[in-house]
Structure formats: C-alpha cells, structure tokens
Design an enzyme around this catalytic site. Structure first.
Site, PDB file in Angstrom:
ATOM      1  N   TYR A 120       0.855  -1.174   0.000  1.00  0.00           N
ATOM      2  CA  TYR A 120       0.000   0.000   0.000  1.00  0.00           C
ATOM      3  C   TYR A 120       0.899   1.235   0.000  1.00  0.00           C
ATOM      4  O   TYR A 120       2.019   1.194  -0.515  1.00  0.00           O
ATOM      5  CB  TYR A 120      -0.968  -0.064   1.197  1.00  0.00           C
ATOM      6  CG  TYR A 120      -2.138   0.878   1.060  1.00  0.00           C
ATOM      7  CD1 TYR A 120      -2.929   0.879  -0.086  1.00  0.00           C
ATOM      8  CD2 TYR A 120      -2.447   1.776   2.078  1.00  0.00           C
ATOM      9  CE1 TYR A 120      -3.995   1.743  -0.219  1.00  0.00           C
ATOM     10  CE2 TYR A 120      -3.513   2.648   1.956  1.00  0.00           C
ATOM     11  CZ  TYR A 120      -4.281   2.631   0.808  1.00  0.00           C
ATOM     12  OH  TYR A 120      -5.334   3.494   0.671  1.00  0.00           O
ATOM     13  N   LYS A 155     -20.894 -20.186 -10.068  1.00  0.00           N
ATOM     14  CA  LYS A 155     -20.124 -20.072 -11.307  1.00  0.00           C
ATOM     15  C   LYS A 155     -18.711 -19.564 -11.017  1.00  0.00           C
ATOM     16  O   LYS A 155     -17.734 -20.042 -11.616  1.00  0.00           O
ATOM     17  CB  LYS A 155     -20.854 -19.151 -12.287  1.00  0.00           C
ATOM     18  CG  LYS A 155     -20.149 -18.936 -13.629  1.00  0.00           C
ATOM     19  CD  LYS A 155     -19.788 -20.236 -14.322  1.00  0.00           C
ATOM     20  CE  LYS A 155     -20.983 -21.059 -14.722  1.00  0.00           C
ATOM     21  NZ  LYS A 155     -21.756 -20.519 -15.828  1.00  0.00           N
TER      22      LYS A 155
END
Length: 385
Positions: free
Chosen positions: A114, A169
């Site tokens: 970060y 899915k």
C-alpha cells in the site's frame, strides 16, 4: 414424475438412539421405507444408555424430506435432536471470499503493498496502460454478470436471488480453471444500462462472463459489449451450453452409428441456449433441426410468440415446415435436446422417436423428463443436473 434421491435435497439428521442391538436397524429401515437414501452414519457422542448419531439422507424433494422425518418420529425410543438442510448449510454466509496472495506481516510489507510504495506502481500503469495485466489482478479476473432475469429453469427471480448461482459459477472458474471470478448482479433489465454498467466496471476485469440474462435482450447486450470493449465477452448460456451439447452429441452419434447430417434434431426451448445451440449444430453440419417453444414448432410465417431472433431462426430450420407441438415434432426424430422446462415431454413422446434415440434433457434443476422414467426406451440420455 419419478423423484430420485439426490444430494441437492439432502438432510443431516442428528438422533439420540438407545444403545442396544436392533435400534439402528429400525432407524435405517424407517428411512428407507420413507424413500430416503442413506449416505453416511457417524457417531457424534454417547449419553446414558444412548448413542448420538448423525445420519445423512438424500431425498427427491422437500416433501420426501418431510416423509423421512415423519417416519423417524414413529420409531419408538429415539429422539430427533436436529434436522439440517445440507444444501442451505453449504450456502450459509456465501460460498466465496477474497484472500490476500501475499502476507502483510511487517511495516515493510505494508509500505510496498500500500502507500507509499503502491504509488510507483500506479504511475507505471499510467505511463504504460498495458502493464495493468502484469501488475494487477486484471489478467486473471472475470466478472460474472447477470440481471437475474433467466436463472436456471427458475425464470426471472431478480439479481439478489441470482447471487447463489453466480457465486457457484465463480467457484467453477476458480476450481477448474484457476481463474478468479466475482459475481456482479445488476438491478436493472435495461440493455443500455447493463451495457453501460459493464463498460464502467471493465477496467478491473480481464474478461466478462454474461450469465442468465433473458432472450432476446442477451443477444444485443453481448453484441454491443463485444464491439465496445477491449476484453473478451462470453455469454455462457449461449456459447457454453452450445459447445457442451455439440461435443456430447458428436460422441453420442458415434455410439449409435449415425451422422449429424442425417439425423433429425428437435430442440425444445428457444431462449439464449436454444438459439445458440441450433446455430452451432447447423454450422457443424446438421441438416434437419426443428426448434420448439411454448407456442409449438417454429416455422417460417408463424405469428405467435415471435421476435426478430426467432424470425431469423425460422428461415434456417425446419426445412419440411412442420407445424404442431413438440410431441408431434418428436415423431421419428433421432435426437431431443431440451433447454426448456420440467415435464416438457412424456415417455409416450420418446417411444415415437426413431431407433436408438438420444435424449439431452437439460432443463435445470429439473429436466424435461427424468432419466428413470425413460429407462430402456432411449439409447443415450443426459441431463444438465
């Protein structure tokens, strides 16, 4: 319709059973008499003169589960402590999550993953946008996009109710392809809004998988996105279904000794899957394909339940210009491909088909006809379950 026990309707029943010979036998007999199929029996603990057991039971439907429980209640001496629906338990809290690929264990890790280190990576992509594929998850991430308007065989159930299918899915992408996928369930059925939303989201994804969007809107949405995006766009209900059906049919035809160019193929259901499957079958060499929907056989000049996609399809199918119901279409047919709804055909229809009939009853979660009902009357039968 025959209701065969299946893991999709399975219970985990916890029982307190007297610890003496014959009691477990009474329990299993009660389950079997009620139509349940026992999958596992585990000892979970002991009480004073009792055994705690978890028994996994598969049934054919919710009513079948209720019959099993009622049957167990009649066994004297046992106590039902709990009953859990294993499918609902599996879905509790969702089926997928995001995990970090790298650990954040030190201040150095945090400074690189970060701020401030991440700023250098951002500027590298700004200077060369193609580096987004090397420096972010984009290269291996797919959006599974739906509006919930044509979910399985359930129909228009909305984006929230479609979430479990989209999560499933995403699991398949990860498990079988190593691809990260995430459900995007849009609360709109406006094709223009769907196209816009997907375009806005596309910078974070390497591909778009359209899922369970009703016909005929799905055709225009896919066409627009393919034209306007620079990443792959795939409508699973069309192309995924069509590819699997063609592959299965090619192998089935080898077994029965027939060529695709000589068989009559009846396709029940003219939504996204049906239309795409018919087009692929024709391109693979099929000469006689007959499409059917709730208005019956599709033919050129039909007025009921038509749209531009069906009008185009009518011109290239049903060369004999047959009219009537799907039952009439199956008279003498070699192949039935069901992409419609439960109970669309009956055993008497199968008996009218040509020798060594091939049945792909793909309606989901309940097929057009149950394999157990067809039995020996079909040479090959497959379902989408």
């Amino acid at each position: 319709m025959i209701k065969t026990p299946t893991p999709s309707y399975s219970l985990r029943v916890r029982l307190e059973i007297p610890n003496r010979p014959g009691m477990l036998g009474k329990v299993t007999s009660a389950i079997g008499k009620a139509g349940g199929d026992i999958g596992a029996i585990d000892i979970m603990g002991f009480g004073k003169g009792t055994v705690l057991r978890d028994i996994v039971v598969s049934v054919g439907d919710l009513e079948g589960g209720e019959k099993v429980i009622e049957g167990l209640k009649k066994v004297r001496g046992i106590r039902i402590l709990s009953v859990a629906d294993r499918t609902f338990a599996l879905h509790h809290g969702g089926k997928i999550e995001i995990r970090n690929k790298i650990p954040l264990t030190t201040r150095d890790d945090l400074s690189m993953a970060y701020t401030p280190g991440v700023a250098r990576v951002c500027m590298a992509i700004h200077e060369d946008p193609q580096r987004v594929y090397d420096l972010t998850i984009k290269r291996n991430t797919v959006a599974v996009v739906t509006d919930g308007s044509a979910v399985l065989g359930l129909g228009d159930i909305g984006p929230k109710a479609a979430m479990p299918v989209m999560e499933g899915k995403a699991m398949l992408f990860k498990e079988f392809g190593g691809v990260d996928a995430f459900p995007i369930c849009l609360d709109t059925k406006d094709p223009e809004a769907i196209v816009s939303a997907v375009k806005w989201l596309s910078p974070g994804f390497g591909g778009i998988n359209l899922e369970d969007i009703s016909s005929p809107r799905c055709f225009e949405i896919e066409r627009r996105l393919r034209e306007e995006l620079d990443i792959p766009v795939f409508h699973d209900d069309q192309h995924g279904t069509a590819v699997v059906i063609l592959a299965g049919l090619m192998n089935a035809l080898k077994i029965v000794g027939k060529g695709i160019e000589e068989v009559r193929i009846v396709v029940s259901g003219l939504g996204a899957a049906g239309v795409a499957s018919i087009r692929l079958l024709l391109s693979a060499g099929a000469k006689e394909v007959i499409g059917c929907d709730r208005a019956g056989i599709l033919y050129e000049g039909r007025k009921e339940n038509m749209n531009p996609v069906k009008e185009e399809l009518a011109k290239i199918t049903n060369p004999a210009r047959l009219q009537g119901s799907v039952s009439e279409a199956l008279n003498g047919a070699d192949v039935f491909i069901g992409l419609s709804q439960p109970g669309a055909i009956r055993l008497k229809d199968v008996k009218k088909m040509a020798k060594d009939p091939i049945l792909f009853a793909m309606a989901n979660p309940v097929p057009e006809i149950m394999p157990e009902e067809v039995g020996r009357h079909a040479r090959i039968i497959a379902t989408g379950r």
